[in-house]
Design a protein around this motif. Structure first.
Motif, PDB file in Angstrom:
ATOM      1  N   ALA A 225     125.870  37.077 -12.528  1.00 59.55           N
ATOM      2  CA  ALA A 225     124.506  36.618 -12.885  1.00 59.55           C
ATOM      3  C   ALA A 225     123.902  37.443 -13.994  1.00 59.55           C
ATOM      4  O   ALA A 225     124.352  38.874 -14.174  1.00 59.55           O
ATOM      5  CB  ALA A 225     123.674  36.984 -11.575  1.00 59.55           C
ATOM      6  N   ASN A 251     119.377  30.923  -9.169  1.00 60.90           N
ATOM      7  CA  ASN A 251     118.525  31.329 -10.318  1.00 60.90           C
ATOM      8  C   ASN A 251     117.155  31.460  -9.939  1.00 60.90           C
ATOM      9  O   ASN A 251     116.980  30.950  -8.879  1.00 60.90           O
ATOM     10  CB  ASN A 251     118.698  30.340 -11.428  1.00 60.90           C
ATOM     11  CG  ASN A 251     120.074  30.055 -12.215  1.00 60.90           C
ATOM     12  OD1 ASN A 251     120.864  31.092 -11.957  1.00 60.90           O
ATOM     13  ND2 ASN A 251     120.284  28.841 -12.543  1.00 60.90           N
ATOM     14  N   VAL A 258     123.669  32.208 -12.736  1.00 55.15           N
ATOM     15  CA  VAL A 258     124.141  32.639 -11.419  1.00 55.15           C
ATOM     16  C   VAL A 258     125.367  31.543 -11.469  1.00 55.15           C
ATOM     17  O   VAL A 258     125.216  30.513 -11.485  1.00 55.15           O
ATOM     18  CB  VAL A 258     123.382  32.486 -10.256  1.00 55.15           C
ATOM     19  CG1 VAL A 258     124.216  32.542  -8.902  1.00 55.15           C
ATOM     20  CG2 VAL A 258     122.171  33.363 -10.484  1.00 55.15           C
ATOM     21  N   GLY A 290     123.748  28.124 -10.007  1.00 56.21           N
ATOM     22  CA  GLY A 290     122.602  28.855  -9.420  1.00 56.21           C
ATOM     23  C   GLY A 290     121.625  27.520  -9.289  1.00 56.21           C
ATOM     24  O   GLY A 290     120.341  27.501  -8.703  1.00 56.21           O
TER      25      GLY A 290
END
Length: 461
Positions: A225, A251, A258, A290
C-alpha cells in the motif's frame, strides 16, 4: 500428513518498543535518566528506531556500511539455532534400531539503501534511519527487514539391515521454513510504500512398510500500500501499520495502490519401495486490489498428465466470469450476475484432423459430415453437457459444474481421438447397431459477422 492452512492470519508485526511517540499529560514531571556512554546510547536509539523484526534479534554494534552503485547500504544480522540426533546407526530397541533427529533455527537481517547524495553524516556512520519519522528519509530510501525460521524432525524404525530394511521399516519426517519480510520505501516527497511478504514451505513424508507418501507445500502472501504521509489520514494509517503490521485492505483517504496476492502450491507423491506411482500438483493464486476486484487462478495436474486451469474474475459490483480449460479440448465458461443463477457453457475443440472428423459425425446424423476437413468446435449449454456425459459415462451424474468438469476431464484425458471416438460411440445403439444413430445435441453455431453495406450517397445535382 499435515497441511498448511491458507486462511491462517498473517503474523502480527509487533515492535519491541513503540515507534510512535506516546503523548503524556502536561502535568507529568520530567523523568531524569542516568547519563549513558555514547556507544550504549547509540545502541539504544538503534534498537528503538530499527525496523522491528531486525530489532527483535538485537544485532550488536552499529550497522555495517558499504557503497553499492549510487547508494549507501547499511546491513545488520543476527541468528540463533540448534540441532541434535541419535548416534549413527540408531538406538537399539526390542523392535529394532530407532533413529531420530531434530533442528531449529532463526535468523534475521536488516538492509537499508540510501541515495549517496542524500545520505546524512549519521547514516554514513552507520545510524539506521528512523521508520517512525519517514518524513526525514531521503527520497529513494528503502529499508527491508527479514526474519527466517526453520524447524524439522525425523524418526525412523528399521525393519532390518541395509537399504531394504530402511524402506520396509517405519519413518516419518517434517520440515518447515518460514520467511517474513517488511519493506518501506520513500517513493516521493509525499509517499511511502509499505510491503509485507510471507513465504512458507512445509515438507513431510511418512513411510509404512514400503508404502510412502510425500507432500510439499508452498504458501505465499504479499500485500502493499502507498501512504500519503503529508495528509493526516495517510499519516495516521501509516502509524497504525507501524503499530500492528497490518496493511489496509482497501484504498481510502491517504491510502492508495492497495494490492494483495496469495499463492499456494501443493505437490503430493505416492511411492511403493521408492518408485513413484501417483503424483498430483495444484497451484492456486489469488490477487486483489483496493477497488474490490479479485482474480483467482488455479491449475491442477495429475500423474496421467491431465490438466485443468481455472481463471475467475469477480468485480466489486458482484459480476464475475470464470474460464476453465480442461486438457486440450474442453473450455467451460461461467458468468455470474448478482441475484441471478450462474450460466455455464462448454466448448469442445478438436484440432487433430482424424479426431475432428469423428467428432463432427458424433454431432450430426449424417455420416457424410465426418468427411469434412479442418478443426471442429461445438458449443453446449449445461443441459446438453449433462446429457452428453450421461450418454458416455452412464446415468446418475450428481453435483454442479465441478462434477461436470471432472467428467469432461475423465473423457478428454486419453487425447482428442479417444475423446471423439467415445462421443461417436455414444450415438450408436449397441443393442441394435443397424438402427439410426442418435447424434449429440449442441447449441446452434454462431453466424459469422456480416459485412456492413456501404453507406448510400445522394448524387450531387
Amino acid at each position: 500428513m499435515t497441511s498448511i492452512n491458507p486462511n491462517r492470519p498473517t503474523p502480527t508485526f509487533q515492535p519491541t518498543q513503540s515507534t510512535v511517540p506516546a503523548s503524556r499529560p502536561a502535568s507529568a514531571p520530567p523523568r531524569t535518566q542516568p547519563a549513558e556512554a555514547p556507544a550504549s546510547q547509540a545502541a539504544a536509539e538503534r534498537n528503538r528506531d530499527s525496523f522491528s523484526p531486525a530489532a527483535a534479534l538485537r544485532p550488536s554494534g552499529r550497522a555495517r556500511v558499504t557503497t553499492q552503485g549510487d547508494n549507501f547500504v547499511l546491513e545488520a544480522q543476527g541468528q540463533v539455532g540448534n540441532r541434535g540426533s541419535t548416534p549413527r546407526g540408531g538406538v537399539p530397541t526390542r523392535l529394532g534400531p530407532v533413529s531420530a533427529g531434530g533442528s531449529f533455527g532463526l535468523q534475521g537481517s536488516l538492509r537499508v539503501e540510501v541515495p549517496r547524495e542524500a545520505a546524512t553524516d549519521a547514516i554514513r556512520n552507520g545510524q539506521l534511519p528512523n521508520p517512525a519519522a519517514p518524513e526525514t528519509w531521503p527520497v529513494g530510501t528503502r529499508a527491508r527487514a527479514e526474519v527466517q525460521g526453520q524447524a524439522g524432525f525425523n524418526v525412523g524404525l528399521r525393519a532390518g539391515p541395509g537399504r531394504l530394511g530402511e524402506r520396509l521399516g517405519l519413518s516419518t519426517s517434517y520440515d518447515r521454513t518460514q520467511t517474513q519480510r517488511y519493506e518501506l520505501q520513500r517513493t516521493s516527497e509525499d509517499t511511502v510504500r509499505a510491503t509485507v511478504t510471507s513465504d512458507g514451505r512445509q515438507r513431510d513424508a511418512t513411510n509404512i512398510r514400503g508404502l510412502e507418501g510425500r507432500q510439499d507445500q508452498r504458501l505465499g502472501h504479499s500485500q502493499s500500500a502507498d501512504f500519503n504521509i503529508r495528509t493526516p489520514e495517510g499519516r495516521a494509517a501509516y502509524d497504525d501499520f507501524m503499530r500492528t503490521g497490518q496493511l489496509p485492505r482497501e484504498n481510502g483517504p491517504g491510502v492508495s495502490n492497495v494490492q494483495r496476492t496469495d499463492s499456494l502450491e501443493q505437490t503430493r507423491d505416492g511411492r511403493v519401495l521408492g518408485q513413484s506411482v501417483a503424483t498430483s500438483e495444484r497451484q492456486t493464486r489469488l490477487s486483489a486490489d483496493g477497488a474490490g476486484d479479485q482474480t483467482v487462478r488455479q491449475t491442477d495436474r495429475n500423474v496421467a498428465g491431465s490438466t485443468q486451469t481455472t481463471e475467475m474474475q469477480v468485480g466489486a459490483d458482484g459480476n464475475g466470469r470464470a474460464r476453465t480449460a480442461i486438457n486440450d479440448s474442453v473450455v467451460a465458461t461461467t458468468t455470474t450476475r448478482p441475484g441471478q443463477p450462474p450460466e455455464t457453457s462448454y466448448e469442445l475443440t478438436f484440432t487433430d484432423p482424424n479426431a475432428a472428423a469423428i467428432a463432427r459425425g458424433a454431432f450430426s446424423g449424417d455420416d457424410a459430415a465426418a468427411s469434412g476437413s479442418g478443426p471442429f468446435s461445438v458449443r453446449l449449454n449445461e443441459q446438453q453437457a449433462r446429457a452428453l456425459v450421461e450418454r458416455t459415462l452412464g446415468q446418475g451424474l450428481q453435483g454442479g459444474q465441478q462434477a461436470l468438469d471432472r467428467a469432461f476431464r475423465t473423457l478428454s484425458t486419453g487425447g482428442q481421438q479417444t475423446f471423439a471416438t467415445t462421443l461417436y460411440n455414444s450415438t450408436v445403439d449397441t443393442r441394435n447397431p443397424n438402427a439410426a444413430r442418435r447424434p449429440l445435441e449442441s447449441m446452434p453455431a454462431e453466424a459469422p459477422a456480416q459485412p456492413r453495406p456501404p453507406a448510400e450517397t445522394t448524387p450531387m445535382s
